[in-house]
Design a protein around this motif. Structure first.
Motif, mmCIF file in Angstrom:
data_model
loop_
_atom_site.group_PDB
_atom_site.id
_atom_site.type_symbol
_atom_site.label_atom_id
_atom_site.label_comp_id
_atom_site.label_asym_id
_atom_site.label_seq_id
_atom_site.Cartn_x
_atom_site.Cartn_y
_atom_site.Cartn_z
ATOM 1 N N GLN A 109 0.832 -1.208 0.000
ATOM 2 C CA GLN A 109 0.000 0.000 0.000
ATOM 3 C C GLN A 109 0.869 1.261 0.000
ATOM 4 O OE1 GLN A 109 -2.976 -1.268 -0.546
ATOM 5 N NE2 GLN A 109 -1.944 -3.183 0.041
ATOM 6 N N VAL A 110 1.983 1.208 0.726
ATOM 7 C CA VAL A 110 2.889 2.357 0.781
ATOM 8 C C VAL A 110 3.555 2.567 -0.573
ATOM 9 C CG1 VAL A 110 4.971 3.304 1.855
ATOM 10 C CG2 VAL A 110 3.317 2.036 3.251
ATOM 11 N N SER A 111 4.040 1.481 -1.181
ATOM 12 C CA SER A 111 4.795 1.599 -2.427
ATOM 13 C C SER A 111 3.915 1.940 -3.624
ATOM 14 C CB SER A 111 5.567 0.305 -2.702
ATOM 15 O OG SER A 111 4.687 -0.797 -2.810
ATOM 16 N N PHE A 154 2.476 4.046 8.321
ATOM 17 C CA PHE A 154 3.648 3.742 7.504
ATOM 18 C C PHE A 154 3.716 4.657 6.282
ATOM 19 C CE2 PHE A 154 3.808 -0.548 9.596
ATOM 20 C CZ PHE A 154 5.105 -0.418 10.076
ATOM 21 N N LYS A 155 2.572 5.060 5.757
ATOM 22 C CA LYS A 155 2.573 6.010 4.650
ATOM 23 C C LYS A 155 3.075 7.373 5.105
ATOM 24 C CE LYS A 155 -0.923 4.424 1.359
ATOM 25 N NZ LYS A 155 -2.208 4.754 0.685
ATOM 26 N N LYS A 156 2.661 7.776 6.289
ATOM 27 C CA LYS A 156 3.053 9.091 6.808
ATOM 28 C C LYS A 156 4.557 9.203 6.947
ATOM 29 C CE LYS A 156 2.095 12.373 10.532
ATOM 30 N NZ LYS A 156 1.327 12.621 11.782
ATOM 31 N N CYS A 157 5.194 8.133 7.371
ATOM 32 C CA CYS A 157 6.649 8.176 7.523
ATOM 33 C C CYS A 157 7.363 7.681 6.272
ATOM 34 C CB CYS A 157 7.093 7.373 8.734
ATOM 35 S SG CYS A 157 6.921 5.584 8.573
ATOM 36 N N SER A 158 6.613 7.336 5.219
ATOM 37 C CA SER A 158 7.189 6.863 3.962
ATOM 38 C C SER A 158 8.150 5.696 4.178
ATOM 39 C CB SER A 158 7.912 8.009 3.230
ATOM 40 O OG SER A 158 7.005 8.971 2.796
ATOM 41 N N LEU A 159 7.639 4.635 4.768
ATOM 42 C CA LEU A 159 8.436 3.424 4.937
ATOM 43 C C LEU A 159 9.093 3.057 3.615
ATOM 44 C CD1 LEU A 159 9.043 0.841 6.771
ATOM 45 C CD2 LEU A 159 7.099 -0.200 5.561
ATOM 46 N N ASP A 160 10.413 2.903 3.619
ATOM 47 C CA ASP A 160 11.082 2.613 2.360
ATOM 48 C C ASP A 160 11.459 1.144 2.252
ATOM 49 O OD1 ASP A 160 13.587 2.121 3.570
ATOM 50 O OD2 ASP A 160 14.341 4.131 3.213
ATOM 51 N N TYR A 161 12.012 0.792 1.111
ATOM 52 C CA TYR A 161 12.266 -0.608 0.777
ATOM 53 C C TYR A 161 13.184 -1.298 1.784
ATOM 54 C CZ TYR A 161 14.119 -4.583 -1.839
ATOM 55 O OH TYR A 161 14.513 -5.835 -2.225
ATOM 56 N N TYR A 162 14.301 -0.670 2.132
ATOM 57 C CA TYR A 162 15.258 -1.324 3.019
ATOM 58 C C TYR A 162 14.735 -1.423 4.452
ATOM 59 C CZ TYR A 162 18.478 -1.042 -0.870
ATOM 60 O OH TYR A 162 19.062 -1.204 -2.091
ATOM 61 N N GLU A 163 13.932 -0.474 4.863
ATOM 62 C CA GLU A 163 13.287 -0.578 6.174
ATOM 63 C C GLU A 163 12.290 -1.735 6.189
ATOM 64 O OE1 GLU A 163 13.424 4.145 7.489
ATOM 65 O OE2 GLU A 163 11.815 3.401 6.188
ATOM 66 N N PHE A 164 11.545 -1.862 5.110
ATOM 67 C CA PHE A 164 10.598 -2.969 4.979
ATOM 68 C C PHE A 164 11.318 -4.314 5.062
ATOM 69 C CE2 PHE A 164 9.133 -5.884 1.533
ATOM 70 C CZ PHE A 164 8.060 -6.442 2.195
ATOM 71 N N ILE A 165 12.432 -4.446 4.358
ATOM 72 C CA ILE A 165 13.205 -5.682 4.378
ATOM 73 C C ILE A 165 13.682 -5.993 5.792
ATOM 74 C CG2 ILE A 165 15.357 -6.770 3.614
ATOM 75 C CD1 ILE A 165 13.233 -6.735 1.478
ATOM 76 N N ALA A 166 14.226 -4.988 6.472
ATOM 77 C CA ALA A 166 14.732 -5.191 7.832
ATOM 78 C C ALA A 166 13.615 -5.597 8.782
ATOM 79 C CB ALA A 166 15.420 -3.921 8.330
#
Length: 304
Positions: A109-111, A154-166
């Protein structure tokens, strides 16, 4: 009119820590997942009693079954996890499967940056209106509300790809799971991922000193949501609407036996002869996962 979320971006786009790059290398592409899920959804299906097994929930279960196999394949090829004994691998997956499915859905949803908070992008490429869930039982309505809140955060803080992976690996590598034969290895592995994520947040998101803690706090909310979803699925399984001979059922019963959070914990006896899906990949026999892991394309981080 719905107020648009203000998107934030990393302040430093330099290369992330080496460990995060290694963790990302095992992430499957969305094409490989769809290749696993879509044929099953489109294929004719017969339920256990031969009546055709139609209905939206049945389609959902068939898709979830394939997603779980995809997560098993991903974990088996992943850093740290592949070093563990088979018994520990299954215990960790049984503990984390619902969190992993939800986290993957939330990041999608974020991406995809879906503007309508009621519409959820599915792995198939379709959209689903969450308001349909509010019209059903109370537990589904609660789950839908919690899901919307988590997606918004998560949208508000713009969760990014590497954070998602971690975050995926922090969920998977949980040393608090009972009965692990090599708890120390799991604990050390989680600590390494934790440190890499913290370094990434501090170095790539300067000006947000609390970002790491913010992400970790959301994992607690994710777990609360997963408990609701598991409770609903177990209700459906108890009513005979989830096939007994399935990976979904095996994961449900295993996590239920290991967790005290359910209201009613009356369980059927453990299968004396577990169905084939209980061992989703024959590691002991040297089996290979059916999905070839490739460099991720569906979660590629933005560099502009």
């Amino acid at each position: 009119q719905q107020q648009q979320q203000q998107q934030v971006a990393p302040t430093d786009l330099s290369s992330p820590p080496k460990l995060l790059l290694e963790l990302a290398s095992s992430e499957p592409t969305i094409e490989s997942i769809r290749a696993r899920v879509l044929p099953v959804l489109h294929a004719p299906h017969m339920s256990d009693n031969g009546d055709g097994g139609g209905g939206l929930f049945n389609v959902f279960i068939r898709g979830l079954e394939q997603l779980l196999f995809c997560f098993v394949d991903w974990a088996r090829c992943s850093c740290f996890f592949k070093e563990l004994q088979v018994e520990d691998q299954m215990k960790l997956l049984q503990n984390s499967w619902s969190n992993l499915v939800l986290l993957d859905h939330i990041y999608r949803q974020v991406s995809t940056n879906q503007d309508n908070e009621n519409m959820m992008s599915l792995i198939t490429g379709h959209c689903f209106d969450l308001r349909l869930l509010h019209a059903h039982c109370n537990i589904l309505s609660q789950a839908a509300t919690k899901l919307q809140i988590l997606v918004a955060r998560f949208k508000k803080c713009s969760l990014d790809y590497y954070e998602f992976i971690a975050l995926k690996f922090l969920v998977l590598l949980n040393p608090d799971v009972g009965g692990l034969s090599d708890k120390l290895l799991v604990e050390r592995s989680q600590q390494q991922v934790n440190s890499s994520l913290m370094d990434y947040c501090l170095n790539c998101w300067r000006g947000q000193p609390d970002r790491f803690q913010l992400l970790i706090v959301q994992l607690k909310q994710l777990t609360a949501l997963s408990h609701l979803c598991e409770e609903y699925l177990f209700m459906k399984q108890s009513a005979g609407e989830v096939p007994l001979n399935s990976l979904v059922t095996e994961m449900l019963l295993a996590s239920r036996r290991r967790s005290p959070h359910f209201i009613n914990n009356n369980l059927p006896p453990t299968h004396s002869n577990p169905p084939a899906s209980a061992d989703p990949y024959p590691l002991a026999a040297g089996g290979q996962p059916p999905i070839t892991q490739t460099t991720p394309t569906h979660h590629t981080p933005q560099t502009n």
